[in-house]
Design a protein around this motif. Structure first.
Motif, PDB file in Angstrom:
ATOM      1  N   ASP A 120       0.803  -1.181  -0.033  1.00 47.61           N
ATOM      2  CA  ASP A 120      -0.021  -0.023   0.100  1.00 47.61           C
ATOM      3  C   ASP A 120       0.758   1.430   0.049  1.00 47.61           C
ATOM      4  OD1 ASP A 120      -2.796  -0.983   0.952  1.00 47.61           O
ATOM      5  OD2 ASP A 120      -1.404  -2.134   1.548  1.00 47.61           O
ATOM      6  N   LEU A 121       2.196   1.044   0.325  1.00 54.43           N
ATOM      7  CA  LEU A 121       3.006   2.635   0.158  1.00 54.43           C
ATOM      8  C   LEU A 121       2.848   2.891  -0.972  1.00 54.43           C
ATOM      9  CD1 LEU A 121       5.923   1.373   2.897  1.00 54.43           C
ATOM     10  CD2 LEU A 121       3.826   3.065   3.223  1.00 54.43           C
ATOM     11  N   SER A 122       2.755   1.987  -2.146  1.00 54.54           N
ATOM     12  CA  SER A 122       2.816   2.615  -3.429  1.00 54.54           C
ATOM     13  C   SER A 122       1.635   3.689  -3.664  1.00 54.54           C
ATOM     14  CB  SER A 122       2.624   1.564  -4.498  1.00 54.54           C
ATOM     15  OG  SER A 122       1.443   0.948  -4.182  1.00 54.54           O
ATOM     16  N   LEU A 123       0.836   3.956  -2.729  1.00 54.22           N
ATOM     17  CA  LEU A 123      -0.126   4.862  -2.819  1.00 54.22           C
ATOM     18  C   LEU A 123       0.200   6.229  -2.606  1.00 54.22           C
ATOM     19  CD1 LEU A 123      -3.118   3.153  -1.039  1.00 54.22           C
ATOM     20  CD2 LEU A 123      -2.851   3.475  -3.383  1.00 54.22           C
ATOM     21  N   LEU A 124       1.784   6.629  -1.871  1.00 58.82           N
ATOM     22  CA  LEU A 124       2.159   7.842  -1.645  1.00 58.82           C
ATOM     23  C   LEU A 124       2.733   8.123  -2.871  1.00 58.82           C
ATOM     24  CD1 LEU A 124       3.679   6.745   1.678  1.00 58.82           C
ATOM     25  CD2 LEU A 124       1.382   7.870   1.369  1.00 58.82           C
ATOM     26  N   SER A 125       2.018   8.717  -3.748  1.00 61.03           N
ATOM     27  CA  SER A 125       2.465   9.031  -5.146  1.00 61.03           C
ATOM     28  C   SER A 125       3.750  10.175  -5.366  1.00 61.03           C
ATOM     29  CB  SER A 125       1.459   9.201  -6.141  1.00 61.03           C
ATOM     30  OG  SER A 125       0.598  10.562  -5.576  1.00 61.03           O
ATOM     31  N   ASP A 126       3.320  10.900  -4.109  1.00 61.93           N
ATOM     32  CA  ASP A 126       4.392  12.216  -4.270  1.00 61.93           C
ATOM     33  C   ASP A 126       5.793  12.014  -3.186  1.00 61.93           C
ATOM     34  OD1 ASP A 126       2.896  13.813  -5.659  1.00 61.93           O
ATOM     35  OD2 ASP A 126       1.697  14.099  -4.171  1.00 61.93           O
ATOM     36  N   LEU A 127       5.977  10.611  -2.653  1.00 64.84           N
ATOM     37  CA  LEU A 127       6.956  10.323  -1.814  1.00 64.84           C
ATOM     38  C   LEU A 127       8.314  10.535  -2.733  1.00 64.84           C
ATOM     39  CD1 LEU A 127       7.743   9.017   1.087  1.00 64.84           C
ATOM     40  CD2 LEU A 127       7.824   6.993  -0.135  1.00 64.84           C
ATOM     41  N   THR A 128       9.198  11.146  -2.208  1.00 69.11           N
ATOM     42  CA  THR A 128      10.597  11.289  -2.849  1.00 69.11           C
ATOM     43  C   THR A 128      11.632  10.564  -1.824  1.00 69.11           C
ATOM     44  OG1 THR A 128       9.989  13.547  -3.496  1.00 69.11           O
ATOM     45  CG2 THR A 128      12.217  13.069  -3.433  1.00 69.11           C
ATOM     46  N   ILE A 129      11.504  10.677  -0.703  1.00 68.76           N
ATOM     47  CA  ILE A 129      12.320   9.959   0.130  1.00 68.76           C
ATOM     48  C   ILE A 129      11.973   8.764   0.986  1.00 68.76           C
ATOM     49  CG2 ILE A 129      14.121  10.279   2.148  1.00 68.76           C
ATOM     50  CD1 ILE A 129      14.884  13.153   0.884  1.00 68.76           C
TER      51      ILE A 129
END
Length: 394
Positions: free
Chosen positions: A121-130
């Protein structure tokens, strides 16, 4: 270690402030990138103070909340109590979570000692850079859904308990530039297409990787490649250096490498650290090492090298540590004899010097019949390296 990013100066500032945040306390600083640049907030708190919380897109907030709560449920031990703050829909108030507006752009849980797994589900964080998870107790494998993290640029999974084969999904994260898998239990071979990816750092040391180093190693764009403390075998690829890479650090120590150091090593004009110690490399050391005008640390110890150490090696202007201990060298130049800083030549076969091998050990030199001239047919010289500003030290 922060590398160059495609998103420019804002990303560099974000990386700096994340580092500063770790210095001032456990998750004690909030950082983000807004329309006006990088902002810094206090506590585990939150959003950009210049933004209107009421304007946050509800769908985006719900997706982040769902992702982080799913991950929270997969974490079985939290001795530091980090996840006690992971309550409610305001994900930007969670410790270790950093936002720009309502978007989660960084997660830094280094040294939180969390135990659990990574959820898809962490793939839902579409703006995650780090995503920094150094020094925890995460195990299992990396979800294939991570290939959907289009914004992710830094992935640090070091000092955990991940296992299985090399996580191929990391190669397909489109904008990843920093990959740190150190100190885990990954096994099997290192995939060739890893070195085709535009990465600034490839850190794979202290795992259980086996097989040969991929033949296209020399074509990597990375400035740091660390493959130390694995079980890699075979020879150093002859592609090593042929593209004139801007490689600054290469660490192959404590593997099971054999054969020669390629003549093309001299093409790495910017290299500062070259460590191939504790392997089974043999033959002569190529003269082209004298072309490494920026090198500071050169470690060839605990191999089976023989012959004379090239005359110009000890006179390299930036060299501060030269270690050739426990090989079968029979001599070195007067430059080395003058006592170069950090020069260790113990355990060789050098006449008249102390702390050398007993004579019977030196009567049969390993690999004495090995020819280390591979490609090109003749040894390279610094002057022949076209297009690179490389000169031999006087």
């Amino acid at each position: 270690m922060m590398m160059k990013k495609k998103k420019g100066n804002n990303f560099k500032l974000l990386s700096l402030f994340l580092f500063l945040g770790l210095c001032v306390g456990d998750y004690g600083i909030g950082v983000g990138i807004g329309d006006d640049g990088v902002w810094v907030g206090g506590g585990g708190g939150g959003g950009n103070p210049n933004s209107d919380p009421g304007s946050a897109p509800k769908q985006q907030t719900n997706a982040a909340y769902s992702a982080l709560q799913s991950w929270k449920s997969a974490i079985t031990e939290d001795p530091s109590g980090v996840l006690k703050t992971w309550v409610g829909e305001d994900v930007c108030s969670y410790k270790g979570v950093f936002c720009s507006g309502s978007s989660v752009i960084a997660i830094d849980l280094n040294k939180a000692n969390l135990k659990g797994t990574i959820v898809k589900d962490l793939s839902l964080l579409s703006d995650l850079t780090i995503l920094h998870l150094n020094s925890n107790r995460f195990s299992g494998q990396i979800p294939d859904s991570f290939r959907n993290l289009d914004s992710l640029q830094e992935l640090d999974l070091s000092n955990n308990r991940f296992s299985g084969s090399f996580p191929q999904v990391t190669i397909y994260i489109p904008n990843l530039v920093y990959l740190d898998l150190r100190f885990n239990s990954f096994t099997g071979s290192i995939p060739e297409n890893l070195f085709n990816k535009q990465l600034d750092a490839i850190l794979l040391n202290n795992n259980q990787f086996t097989g040969e180093i991929p033949r296209n190693l020399g074509y990597s764009s990375a400035s740091v490649i660390n493959l130390a403390n694995n079980r890699l075998s075979g020879e150093i690829p002859t592609s090593f250096g042929v593209t004139g890479s801007k490689l600054k650090e290469v660490l192959f120590l404590n593997n099971q490498l054999t054969g020669c150091i390629p003549e093309s090593v001299g093409l790495f004009s910017d290299i500062e650290v070259f460590d191939v110690s504790f392997n089974s490399l043999m033959g002569h050391v190529p003269d082209t090492i004298s072309c490494l005008s920026e090198i500071e640390v050169l470690n060839l110890a605990h191999n089976k090298f023989s012959g004379d150490l090239p005359d110009l090696v000890c006179s390299l202007r930036n060299l501060i540590n030269l270690t050739v201990a426990f090989n079968f060298f029979s001599g070195f130049s007067s430059e080395c004899s003058r006592g170069s800083v950090g020069f260790d030549f113990t355990g060789n076969c050098i006449p008249g010097k102390g702390y050398q091998r007993p004579q019977p050990d030196c009567s049969a030199i390993p690999g004495s019949a090995l020819s280390c001239l591979r490609i090109p047919a003749q040894p390279l010289t610094c002057a022949a390296i076209v297009g690179l500003k490389v000169t031999s030290s006087p």
